[in-house]
Design a protein around this motif. Structure first.
Motif, PDB file in Angstrom:
ATOM      1  N   GLY A   1       7.464   0.540  -2.658  1.00 42.82           N
ATOM      2  CA  GLY A   1       7.531   2.219  -2.495  1.00 42.82           C
ATOM      3  C   GLY A   1       8.582   2.511  -1.610  1.00 42.82           C
TER       4      GLY A   1
ATOM      5  N   ARG B   1       0.729  -1.283  -0.090  1.00 47.16           N
ATOM      6  CA  ARG B   1      -0.030  -0.017   0.179  1.00 47.16           C
ATOM      7  C   ARG B   1       0.841   1.278  -0.130  1.00 47.16           C
ATOM      8  NH1 ARG B   1      -3.994   0.812   4.503  1.00 47.16           N
ATOM      9  NH2 ARG B   1      -5.357   1.475   3.045  1.00 47.16           N
TER      10      ARG B   1
ATOM     11  N   ARG C   1       0.854   3.963  -1.363  1.00 51.00           N
ATOM     12  CA  ARG C   1      -0.035   5.357  -1.124  1.00 51.00           C
ATOM     13  C   ARG C   1       0.109   5.806   0.112  1.00 51.00           C
ATOM     14  NH1 ARG C   1      -3.089   1.355  -2.185  1.00 51.00           N
ATOM     15  NH2 ARG C   1      -5.157   1.247  -1.077  1.00 51.00           N
ATOM     16  N   VAL C   2       0.110   4.802   1.107  1.00 57.25           N
ATOM     17  CA  VAL C   2      -0.307   5.357   2.382  1.00 57.25           C
ATOM     18  C   VAL C   2       0.755   4.650   3.287  1.00 57.25           C
ATOM     19  CG1 VAL C   2      -2.908   5.586   2.465  1.00 57.25           C
ATOM     20  CG2 VAL C   2      -1.801   3.358   2.939  1.00 57.25           C
ATOM     21  N   LYS C   3       1.904   4.706   2.635  1.00 60.98           N
ATOM     22  CA  LYS C   3       3.336   4.264   3.415  1.00 60.98           C
ATOM     23  C   LYS C   3       3.338   2.878   4.016  1.00 60.98           C
ATOM     24  CE  LYS C   3       5.263   8.199   2.883  1.00 60.98           C
ATOM     25  NZ  LYS C   3       6.329   8.397   1.475  1.00 60.98           N
TER      26      LYS C   3
END
Length: 260
Positions: free
Chosen positions: A56, A19, A21-23
């Motif tokens: 990420g 995820r 996008r939300v770390k």
């Protein structure tokens, strides 16, 4: 793409928190999948090493606070949320007698840091930063920080980090022995994969018995620990992998282990 992906390749099971996008903050569904991946790895003879990492630029930002708020409607619900759901990962880790590596590719905060601490070894990218962080949002370390962190850095330093919520960078994590190794960001993936490969190439039963003996010996006296390891030695000495290792050593060749 799933929020948590578990794959097995060449003896290495990889749990990817996905995820970005939300770390990589985890949801309760992710916790279920995470614990199930660990249980699957324990029972799968093809898996020799397990690695947890993030997608990420973050490892894990802890629990998704919206998911927490939706469930935390009172004292009993918070207690049950932790005991019955979030702590399932820690319980599965306790049952896993195979090497477990945290490949911390970026920020690890709150339960994200705790999830790294409960692994056997931690490999950090140079840009990684870790914080117990709970106190900054009015909470206490809810996923094992009070248990794992003092055993790694000592009681005094652990209390300081939990009382302040201060961040620890990769260099400080190495000095405090939170990190086993720190690698440049652009070398991080190949570096952790290489170490995981080196470990996975060892005889699998030996890996498991070394892990068991190490953790059990930390909670017992020397005589009991020596008695335990003598039993483990007797077992591994009788295996085909032990004979293969000795023959390879004598003949200066690379051993090939079949897990027998």
């Amino acid at each position: 793409m799933a929020d948590l992906e578990y794959t097995v390749r060449d003896g290495i099971g990889t749990i990817l928190l996905n995820r970005p996008r939300v770390k990589n903050a985890f949801t309760l569904d992710m916790i279920e999948s995470w614990a199930e991946a660990l249980r699957s790895a324990q029972l799968d003879d093809e898996v020799r090493v397990v690695v947890v990492t993030g997608a990420g630029d973050a490892f894990c930002a802890g629990i998704d606070l919206d998911a927490f708020a939706a469930e935390a409607t009172g004292p009993l619900s918070v207690k049950r949320l932790l005991d019955d759901r979030i702590h399932r990962v820690a319980y599965a880790v306790e049952d896993l007698d195979k090497p477990l590596i945290a490949a911390v590719n970026g920020t690890a905060v709150g339960a994200g840091m705790d999830m790294a601490l409960m692994c056997d070894i931690r490999l950090l990218a140079r840009s990684a930063r870790l914080s117990e962080g709970y106190i900054r949002i009015g909470l206490v370390p809810g996923d094992g920080g009070c248990y794992y962190l003092p055993r790694i850095v000592g009681t005094g330093k652990a209390l300081e980090l939990m009382w302040t919520g201060d961040f620890v960078d990769a260099g400080e994590a190495l000095r405090l022995r939170i990190a086993n190794h720190v690698y440049a960001d652009d070398e991080f993936g190949p570096a952790w994969q290489a170490l995981a490969r080196r470990i996975a190439d060892q005889p699998p039963l030996n890996l498991r018995l070394i892990k068991r003996a190490t953790y059990q010996s930390a909670n017992t006296d020397a005589r009991t620990a020596l008695d335990l390891i003598s039993s483990h030695m007797a077992v591994v000495h009788s295996t085909e992998d032990s004979a293969e290792a000795m023959d390879a050593f004598r003949n200066k060749r690379k051993p090939v282990f079949g897990g027998r």
